[in-house]
Design a protein around this motif. Sequence first.
Motif, PDB file in Angstrom:
ATOM      1  N   LEU A   6     -10.665  24.953 -68.040  1.00 16.67           N
ATOM      2  CA  LEU A   6      -9.449  24.181 -68.260  1.00 16.67           C
ATOM      3  C   LEU A   6      -9.318  23.143 -67.063  1.00 16.67           C
ATOM      4  O   LEU A   6      -9.617  23.570 -65.961  1.00 16.67           O
ATOM      5  CB  LEU A   6      -7.947  25.106 -68.065  1.00 16.67           C
ATOM      6  N   ALA A   7      -9.095  22.042 -67.287  1.00 15.68           N
ATOM      7  CA  ALA A   7      -9.211  21.002 -66.157  1.00 15.68           C
ATOM      8  C   ALA A   7      -7.681  20.648 -66.101  1.00 15.68           C
ATOM      9  O   ALA A   7      -6.990  20.017 -67.293  1.00 15.68           O
ATOM     10  CB  ALA A   7     -10.085  19.616 -66.621  1.00 15.68           C
ATOM     11  N   GLY A   8      -7.120  20.737 -65.056  1.00 12.32           N
ATOM     12  CA  GLY A   8      -5.497  20.399 -64.959  1.00 12.32           C
ATOM     13  C   GLY A   8      -5.157  20.130 -63.587  1.00 12.32           C
ATOM     14  O   GLY A   8      -6.010  20.170 -62.596  1.00 12.32           O
ATOM     15  N   GLY A   9      -4.021  19.700 -63.409  1.00 11.36           N
ATOM     16  CA  GLY A   9      -3.522  19.364 -62.044  1.00 11.36           C
ATOM     17  C   GLY A   9      -4.119  18.079 -61.324  1.00 11.36           C
ATOM     18  O   GLY A   9      -4.139  17.938 -60.168  1.00 11.36           O
ATOM     19  N   ALA A  10      -4.579  17.186 -62.310  1.00 10.34           N
ATOM     20  CA  ALA A  10      -5.144  15.867 -61.546  1.00 10.34           C
ATOM     21  C   ALA A  10      -4.021  14.991 -60.847  1.00 10.34           C
ATOM     22  O   ALA A  10      -2.937  14.962 -61.718  1.00 10.34           O
ATOM     23  CB  ALA A  10      -6.047  15.033 -62.793  1.00 10.34           C
ATOM     24  N   ALA A  11      -4.426  14.632 -59.846  1.00 10.50           N
ATOM     25  CA  ALA A  11      -3.314  13.907 -58.934  1.00 10.50           C
ATOM     26  C   ALA A  11      -4.045  12.886 -58.063  1.00 10.50           C
ATOM     27  O   ALA A  11      -5.044  13.284 -57.380  1.00 10.50           O
ATOM     28  CB  ALA A  11      -2.284  14.855 -58.307  1.00 10.50           C
ATOM     29  N   THR A  12      -3.607  11.817 -57.822  1.00  5.25           N
ATOM     30  CA  THR A  12      -4.258  10.991 -56.750  1.00  5.25           C
ATOM     31  C   THR A  12      -2.915  10.302 -56.135  1.00  5.25           C
ATOM     32  O   THR A  12      -1.824  10.023 -56.640  1.00  5.25           O
ATOM     33  CB  THR A  12      -4.794   9.570 -57.635  1.00  5.25           C
ATOM     34  N   ASP A  13      -3.412  10.026 -54.744  1.00  3.97           N
ATOM     35  CA  ASP A  13      -2.564   9.541 -53.919  1.00  3.97           C
ATOM     36  C   ASP A  13      -2.461   8.105 -53.879  1.00  3.97           C
ATOM     37  O   ASP A  13      -3.375   7.358 -53.221  1.00  3.97           O
ATOM     38  CB  ASP A  13      -2.834  10.043 -52.623  1.00  3.97           C
ATOM     39  N   GLY A  14      -1.151   7.529 -54.687  1.00  7.21           N
ATOM     40  CA  GLY A  14      -1.208   5.980 -54.519  1.00  7.21           C
ATOM     41  C   GLY A  14      -0.937   5.372 -53.451  1.00  7.21           C
ATOM     42  O   GLY A  14      -1.422   4.209 -53.388  1.00  7.21           O
ATOM     43  N   ASP A  15      -0.451   5.980 -52.579  1.00  2.00           N
ATOM     44  CA  ASP A  15       0.085   5.435 -51.362  1.00  2.00           C
ATOM     45  C   ASP A  15      -1.283   5.045 -50.703  1.00  2.00           C
ATOM     46  O   ASP A  15      -1.446   3.932 -49.978  1.00  2.00           O
ATOM     47  CB  ASP A  15       0.765   6.213 -50.532  1.00  2.00           C
ATOM     48  N   LEU A  16      -2.243   6.065 -50.572  1.00  2.62           N
ATOM     49  CA  LEU A  16      -3.539   5.873 -49.911  1.00  2.62           C
ATOM     50  C   LEU A  16      -4.494   4.805 -50.611  1.00  2.62           C
ATOM     51  O   LEU A  16      -4.898   4.054 -49.789  1.00  2.62           O
ATOM     52  CB  LEU A  16      -4.462   7.166 -49.806  1.00  2.62           C
ATOM     53  N   LEU A  17      -4.135   4.692 -51.771  1.00  5.94           N
ATOM     54  CA  LEU A  17      -4.975   3.630 -52.399  1.00  5.94           C
ATOM     55  C   LEU A  17      -4.817   2.210 -52.137  1.00  5.94           C
ATOM     56  O   LEU A  17      -5.351   1.537 -52.020  1.00  5.94           O
ATOM     57  CB  LEU A  17      -4.770   3.848 -54.296  1.00  5.94           C
ATOM     58  N   ARG A  18      -3.472   2.279 -52.133  1.00  6.61           N
ATOM     59  CA  ARG A  18      -2.827   0.877 -51.688  1.00  6.61           C
ATOM     60  C   ARG A  18      -3.170   0.387 -50.182  1.00  6.61           C
ATOM     61  O   ARG A  18      -3.415  -0.647 -49.722  1.00  6.61           O
ATOM     62  CB  ARG A  18      -1.418   0.804 -51.904  1.00  6.61           C
TER      63      ARG A  18
END
Length: 164
Positions: free
Chosen positions: A65-77
């Motif tokens: 099961l692949a779940g809980g995907a999250a990316t830090d948009g603040d860091l991306l910016r």
Amino acid sequence: MTIHDFIHVTEVDQGPPFAQDLFQRNYKVAAPEFPHHVVAFWKRDDGSFVPVSYVHFTDCGDIFLAGGAATDGDLLRTMSEAQRTALREYGGLMLATLRYGFERWGPRCDAIFTCCGDARALQTTPKLGFGETGINYLLVHWTREPGERRRRELTAKARSFMPF
């Protein structure tokens, strides 16, 4: 420039120290304590590595099961324009973390399932071969070619874990 110049994706034994804040911001619950934690680290210009994206893979024997995907948009910016362009051209950090899991655990199972209702995530999942299961939000990537009966059994098993 490619993402390999500034992104390192790997499994970490303990996910919460690296992903707790990011996970809680996105899901309002604590990050899982059990394996498998995949983290994308951004290598900053000063040489330090910062967790910027996360996904959790749960080993359920014949399926993952692949779940809980999250990316830090603040860091991306805060990344350079060249880095953001490289990420867009690659397909994003969720693609990188999921691809890592597919390569690592895909050969050990019949299928990888994910729960997905997020519009941005739904743009990424087809790139990895995820398809519909007939169950709302539940997507599957078949790593083997099981018969129709076996597909129904595995899908029912994945459904029993929802949401994940």
